[in-house]
Design a protein around this motif. Structure first.
Motif, PDB file in Angstrom:
ATOM      1  N   VAL A 146       0.836  -1.192   0.000  1.00  0.00           N
ATOM      2  CA  VAL A 146       0.000   0.000   0.000  1.00  0.00           C
ATOM      3  C   VAL A 146       0.875   1.247   0.000  1.00  0.00           C
ATOM      4  CG1 VAL A 146      -1.657   1.324   1.365  1.00  0.00           C
ATOM      5  CG2 VAL A 146      -1.979  -1.137   1.051  1.00  0.00           C
ATOM      6  N   ASN A 147       1.946   1.236   0.756  1.00  0.00           N
ATOM      7  CA  ASN A 147       2.869   2.378   0.795  1.00  0.00           C
ATOM      8  C   ASN A 147       3.526   2.609  -0.561  1.00  0.00           C
ATOM      9  OD1 ASN A 147       2.369   3.006   3.434  1.00  0.00           O
ATOM     10  ND2 ASN A 147       4.162   1.906   4.245  1.00  0.00           N
ATOM     11  N   LYS A 148       3.894   1.532  -1.253  1.00  0.00           N
ATOM     12  CA  LYS A 148       4.495   1.671  -2.586  1.00  0.00           C
ATOM     13  C   LYS A 148       3.509   2.302  -3.568  1.00  0.00           C
ATOM     14  CE  LYS A 148       7.839  -2.073  -2.354  1.00  0.00           C
ATOM     15  NZ  LYS A 148       8.213  -3.401  -2.879  1.00  0.00           N
ATOM     16  N   VAL A 149       2.253   1.853  -3.470  1.00  0.00           N
ATOM     17  CA  VAL A 149       1.230   2.370  -4.382  1.00  0.00           C
ATOM     18  C   VAL A 149       1.005   3.852  -4.114  1.00  0.00           C
ATOM     19  CG1 VAL A 149      -1.208   2.233  -4.974  1.00  0.00           C
ATOM     20  CG2 VAL A 149       0.140   0.139  -4.742  1.00  0.00           C
ATOM     21  N   THR A 150       0.943   4.242  -2.856  1.00  0.00           N
ATOM     22  CA  THR A 150       0.709   5.653  -2.535  1.00  0.00           C
ATOM     23  C   THR A 150       1.912   6.521  -2.920  1.00  0.00           C
ATOM     24  OG1 THR A 150       1.460   5.267  -0.272  1.00  0.00           O
ATOM     25  CG2 THR A 150      -0.920   5.183  -0.669  1.00  0.00           C
ATOM     26  N   LYS A 151       3.111   5.986  -2.837  1.00  0.00           N
ATOM     27  CA  LYS A 151       4.293   6.733  -3.243  1.00  0.00           C
ATOM     28  C   LYS A 151       4.333   6.933  -4.751  1.00  0.00           C
ATOM     29  CE  LYS A 151       7.361   5.599   0.567  1.00  0.00           C
ATOM     30  NZ  LYS A 151       8.615   4.925   0.981  1.00  0.00           N
ATOM     31  N   LEU A 152       3.868   5.945  -5.488  1.00  0.00           N
ATOM     32  CA  LEU A 152       3.849   6.051  -6.946  1.00  0.00           C
ATOM     33  C   LEU A 152       2.846   7.107  -7.416  1.00  0.00           C
ATOM     34  CD1 LEU A 152       4.110   2.325  -8.026  1.00  0.00           C
ATOM     35  CD2 LEU A 152       5.895   4.069  -8.150  1.00  0.00           C
ATOM     36  N   LYS A 153       1.764   7.239  -6.673  1.00  0.00           N
ATOM     37  CA  LYS A 153       0.739   8.228  -7.045  1.00  0.00           C
ATOM     38  C   LYS A 153       1.251   9.595  -6.686  1.00  0.00           C
ATOM     39  CE  LYS A 153      -3.277   5.292  -6.570  1.00  0.00           C
ATOM     40  NZ  LYS A 153      -4.524   5.097  -5.890  1.00  0.00           N
TER      41      LYS A 153
END
Length: 153
Positions: A146-153
């Motif tokens: 989830v943290n990776k996804v939010t960082k990519l956004k």
């Protein structure tokens, strides 16, 4: 350190001293082990100081040596040796008291103290801990995703 109550304060004379003597006899074994550990540390420290004194002393190789300095160092060395002797006696008392307190305990075989994993998987005592660890690992992995996804956004 608290002071004992006065004999006239509602207690008969001598009642407190018996209780205090009994408490002194029944010392916690864990406290004795801590005292023993501190005593061993003191012994090591004193021994290191003795070796330091001996290393700094000069051998009498025909060199004139001041009597005052010699007497001072000899006095320090004798004092350290006397203290070391006292510490060893104290350690022996602690050791004897610990053995006395643990005399009634049944010895546990060493093999039972060593944890091991059986190959056939018949040991299920750690199943709860293993499932909690697995759950925590999965949860952590999901949070990282989830943290990776939010960082990519």
């Amino acid at each position: 350190m608290s002071t004992p109550p006065l004999a006239g304060a509602g207690m008969p004379p001598g009642a407190f001293s018996g209780t205090q003597a009994q408490a002194a006899r029944e010392v916690n074994t864990a406290s004795l082990c801590r005292i023993g550990q501190e005593t061993v540390q003191d012994i090591v420290f004193r021994t290191m100081e003795i070796f330091q004194l001996l290393r700094n002393m000069q051998l009498p190789n025909g060199v004139t040596y001041h009597t005052g300095t010699y007497q001072d160092r000899l006095g320090k060395l004798q004092e350290h040796l006397r203290q070391l002797s006292i510490l060893f006696r104290k350690l022996r008392l602690v050791y004897d008291k610990c053995n006395e307190n643990c005399a009634g305990l049944d010895p546990v075989p060493i093999e039972q103290l060593i944890p091991y994993v059986e190959e056939d998987g018949s040991k299920h005592d750690d199943r709860g801990a293993a499932s909690q660890l697995r759950f925590a690992t999965e949860e952590r992995r999901e949070i990282m995703e989830v943290n990776k996804v939010t960082k990519l956004k």
